[in-house]
Design a protein around this motif. Structure first.
Motif, PDB file in Angstrom:
ATOM      1  N   TYR A  27      43.835  40.785  32.986  1.00  0.00           N
ATOM      2  CA  TYR A  27      42.673  41.686  33.032  1.00  0.00           C
ATOM      3  C   TYR A  27      42.422  42.209  34.441  1.00  0.00           C
ATOM      4  O   TYR A  27      42.206  43.411  34.653  1.00  0.00           O
ATOM      5  CB  TYR A  27      41.445  40.933  32.511  1.00  0.00           C
ATOM      6  CG  TYR A  27      40.123  41.581  32.850  1.00  0.00           C
ATOM      7  CD1 TYR A  27      39.650  42.669  32.124  1.00  0.00           C
ATOM      8  CD2 TYR A  27      39.349  41.096  33.895  1.00  0.00           C
ATOM      9  CE1 TYR A  27      38.435  43.254  32.428  1.00  0.00           C
ATOM     10  CE2 TYR A  27      38.129  41.670  34.209  1.00  0.00           C
ATOM     11  CZ  TYR A  27      37.678  42.756  33.481  1.00  0.00           C
ATOM     12  OH  TYR A  27      36.475  43.331  33.791  1.00  0.00           O
ATOM     13  N   PHE A  28      42.447  41.336  35.425  1.00  0.00           N
ATOM     14  CA  PHE A  28      42.130  41.746  36.785  1.00  0.00           C
ATOM     15  C   PHE A  28      43.218  42.623  37.407  1.00  0.00           C
ATOM     16  O   PHE A  28      42.958  43.352  38.364  1.00  0.00           O
ATOM     17  CB  PHE A  28      41.871  40.517  37.661  1.00  0.00           C
ATOM     18  CG  PHE A  28      40.536  39.868  37.403  1.00  0.00           C
ATOM     19  CD1 PHE A  28      39.366  40.592  37.482  1.00  0.00           C
ATOM     20  CD2 PHE A  28      40.462  38.518  37.067  1.00  0.00           C
ATOM     21  CE1 PHE A  28      38.131  40.008  37.238  1.00  0.00           C
ATOM     22  CE2 PHE A  28      39.235  37.923  36.823  1.00  0.00           C
ATOM     23  CZ  PHE A  28      38.077  38.660  36.907  1.00  0.00           C
ATOM     24  N   LEU A  29      44.428  42.570  36.859  1.00  0.00           N
ATOM     25  CA  LEU A  29      45.501  43.426  37.361  1.00  0.00           C
ATOM     26  C   LEU A  29      45.407  44.859  36.848  1.00  0.00           C
ATOM     27  O   LEU A  29      46.038  45.762  37.402  1.00  0.00           O
ATOM     28  CB  LEU A  29      46.863  42.841  36.966  1.00  0.00           C
ATOM     29  CG  LEU A  29      47.311  41.605  37.742  1.00  0.00           C
ATOM     30  CD1 LEU A  29      48.583  41.031  37.119  1.00  0.00           C
ATOM     31  CD2 LEU A  29      47.530  41.936  39.213  1.00  0.00           C
ATOM     32  N   ALA A  86      34.070  41.479  43.821  1.00  0.00           N
ATOM     33  CA  ALA A  86      33.061  42.311  43.164  1.00  0.00           C
ATOM     34  C   ALA A  86      33.360  42.460  41.673  1.00  0.00           C
ATOM     35  O   ALA A  86      32.452  42.383  40.837  1.00  0.00           O
ATOM     36  CB  ALA A  86      32.973  43.675  43.822  1.00  0.00           C
ATOM     37  N   ARG A  87      34.635  42.660  41.327  1.00  0.00           N
ATOM     38  CA  ARG A  87      34.976  42.835  39.912  1.00  0.00           C
ATOM     39  C   ARG A  87      34.810  41.526  39.151  1.00  0.00           C
ATOM     40  O   ARG A  87      34.349  41.515  38.010  1.00  0.00           O
ATOM     41  CB  ARG A  87      36.399  43.367  39.761  1.00  0.00           C
ATOM     42  CG  ARG A  87      36.687  43.771  38.309  1.00  0.00           C
ATOM     43  CD  ARG A  87      37.977  44.530  38.153  1.00  0.00           C
ATOM     44  NE  ARG A  87      38.153  44.946  36.756  1.00  0.00           N
ATOM     45  CZ  ARG A  87      39.293  44.888  36.107  1.00  0.00           C
ATOM     46  NH1 ARG A  87      40.391  44.451  36.710  1.00  0.00           N
ATOM     47  NH2 ARG A  87      39.366  45.283  34.847  1.00  0.00           N
ATOM     48  N   ALA A  88      35.187  40.423  39.781  1.00  0.00           N
ATOM     49  CA  ALA A  88      35.006  39.127  39.134  1.00  0.00           C
ATOM     50  C   ALA A  88      33.529  38.862  38.870  1.00  0.00           C
ATOM     51  O   ALA A  88      33.145  38.380  37.791  1.00  0.00           O
ATOM     52  CB  ALA A  88      35.600  38.016  39.991  1.00  0.00           C
ATOM     53  N   ARG A  89      32.681  39.200  39.832  1.00  0.00           N
ATOM     54  CA  ARG A  89      31.244  38.979  39.672  1.00  0.00           C
ATOM     55  C   ARG A  89      30.660  39.853  38.568  1.00  0.00           C
ATOM     56  O   ARG A  89      29.926  39.370  37.699  1.00  0.00           O
ATOM     57  CB  ARG A  89      30.529  39.253  40.988  1.00  0.00           C
ATOM     58  CG  ARG A  89      29.036  38.953  40.964  1.00  0.00           C
ATOM     59  CD  ARG A  89      28.408  39.223  42.326  1.00  0.00           C
ATOM     60  NE  ARG A  89      29.004  38.359  43.341  1.00  0.00           N
ATOM     61  CZ  ARG A  89      29.588  38.815  44.468  1.00  0.00           C
ATOM     62  NH1 ARG A  89      29.649  40.112  44.712  1.00  0.00           N
ATOM     63  NH2 ARG A  89      30.094  37.960  45.327  1.00  0.00           N
ATOM     64  N   GLU A  90      30.995  41.130  38.576  1.00  0.00           N
ATOM     65  CA  GLU A  90      30.462  42.031  37.553  1.00  0.00           C
ATOM     66  C   GLU A  90      30.981  41.655  36.163  1.00  0.00           C
ATOM     67  O   GLU A  90      30.250  41.756  35.175  1.00  0.00           O
ATOM     68  CB  GLU A  90      30.823  43.486  37.882  1.00  0.00           C
ATOM     69  CG  GLU A  90      30.044  44.050  39.057  1.00  0.00           C
ATOM     70  CD  GLU A  90      28.539  43.903  38.885  1.00  0.00           C
ATOM     71  OE1 GLU A  90      28.025  44.237  37.798  1.00  0.00           O
ATOM     72  OE2 GLU A  90      27.866  43.435  39.822  1.00  0.00           O
ATOM     73  N   THR A  91      32.225  41.200  36.101  1.00  0.00           N
ATOM     74  CA  THR A  91      32.778  40.763  34.814  1.00  0.00           C
ATOM     75  C   THR A  91      32.041  39.531  34.309  1.00  0.00           C
ATOM     76  O   THR A  91      31.686  39.441  33.126  1.00  0.00           O
ATOM     77  CB  THR A  91      34.281  40.465  34.952  1.00  0.00           C
ATOM     78  OG1 THR A  91      34.966  41.667  35.330  1.00  0.00           O
ATOM     79  CG2 THR A  91      34.863  39.945  33.639  1.00  0.00           C
TER      80      THR A  91
END
Length: 202
Positions: A69-71, A107-112
């Protein structure tokens, strides 16, 4: 609590966060009745819980899903939640999921994590959201974590870990400990005992 609630549009599944928030508003200074159980969608969850549970395999699978997902920034949190829905994720801290969170853009990990907790309708996506915030959450997430932590049989251990790593975590843990029972309270009190060197915990 400043979060908005509601059951959404007709036919829209109630999120676990909405469920916890609605029950909390009925008893704001006391634990939820039966720790919030049964949850929305009980029949489906009962079938899942009847399956053999292997947390090490489930956590490894969840970590792989997260890495993929993060990629790919084109994948939405909603799509991630669908992929995680039937993964048997542990309700306790997982080093594999934690490592996947730390490999991702913060930031993306936090928002996810925030999205999964607010919008998840299944146990696994919400647990993964909590695991993400346990690594990259901020003080802005305290109320979110506390609210879902009220469903303490499933989310207590991860909520406690997320709170105890944040500034102001001792006060947040006191709040949670006063509003959960059974193992949820045990985890919260245990975390507070580890913080006895903090004057606010005495």
């Amino acid at each position: 609590m400043s979060e908005t609630s509601g059951t959404g549009l007709p036919g829209t599944p109630t999120t676990l966060f909405q469920h916890a928030l609605r029950l909390h508003r009925l008893t704001p200074d006391a634990p939820l009745v039966r720790s919030g159980e049964p949850f929305p969608g009980t029949k489906r969850r009962r079938r899942q819980r009847g399956q053999p549970f292997d947390p090490s395999r489930g956590d490894a699978d969840a970590a792989k899903v997260l890495d993929t997902y993060f990629l790919d920034t084109r994948v939405s949190p909603r799509q991630l939640a669908i992929k995680l829905r039937d993964v048997p994720v542990s309700s306790r801290y997982s080093e594999r999921i934690g490592a996947a969170a730390l490999r991702a853009p913060t930031a993306r990990a936090r928002e996810t994590g925030r999205w999964l907790i607010r919008h998840g309708t299944d146990l696994a996506p919400v647990a993964v959201g909590l695991a993400l915030l346990a690594e990259v959450g901020t003080v802005d997430d305290i109320r979110l974590i506390q609210t879902i932590g009220l469903l303490s049989n499933d989310f207590g251990p991860l909520a406690v870990r997320a709170l105890e790593r944040l500034p102001g975590g001792v006060e947040a843990l006191f709040w949670l400990a006063e509003r959960v029972t059974a193992w949820g309270r045990v985890h919260a009190v245990d975390a507070l005992c580890r913080r006895v060197d903090d004057h606010s915990a005495v």
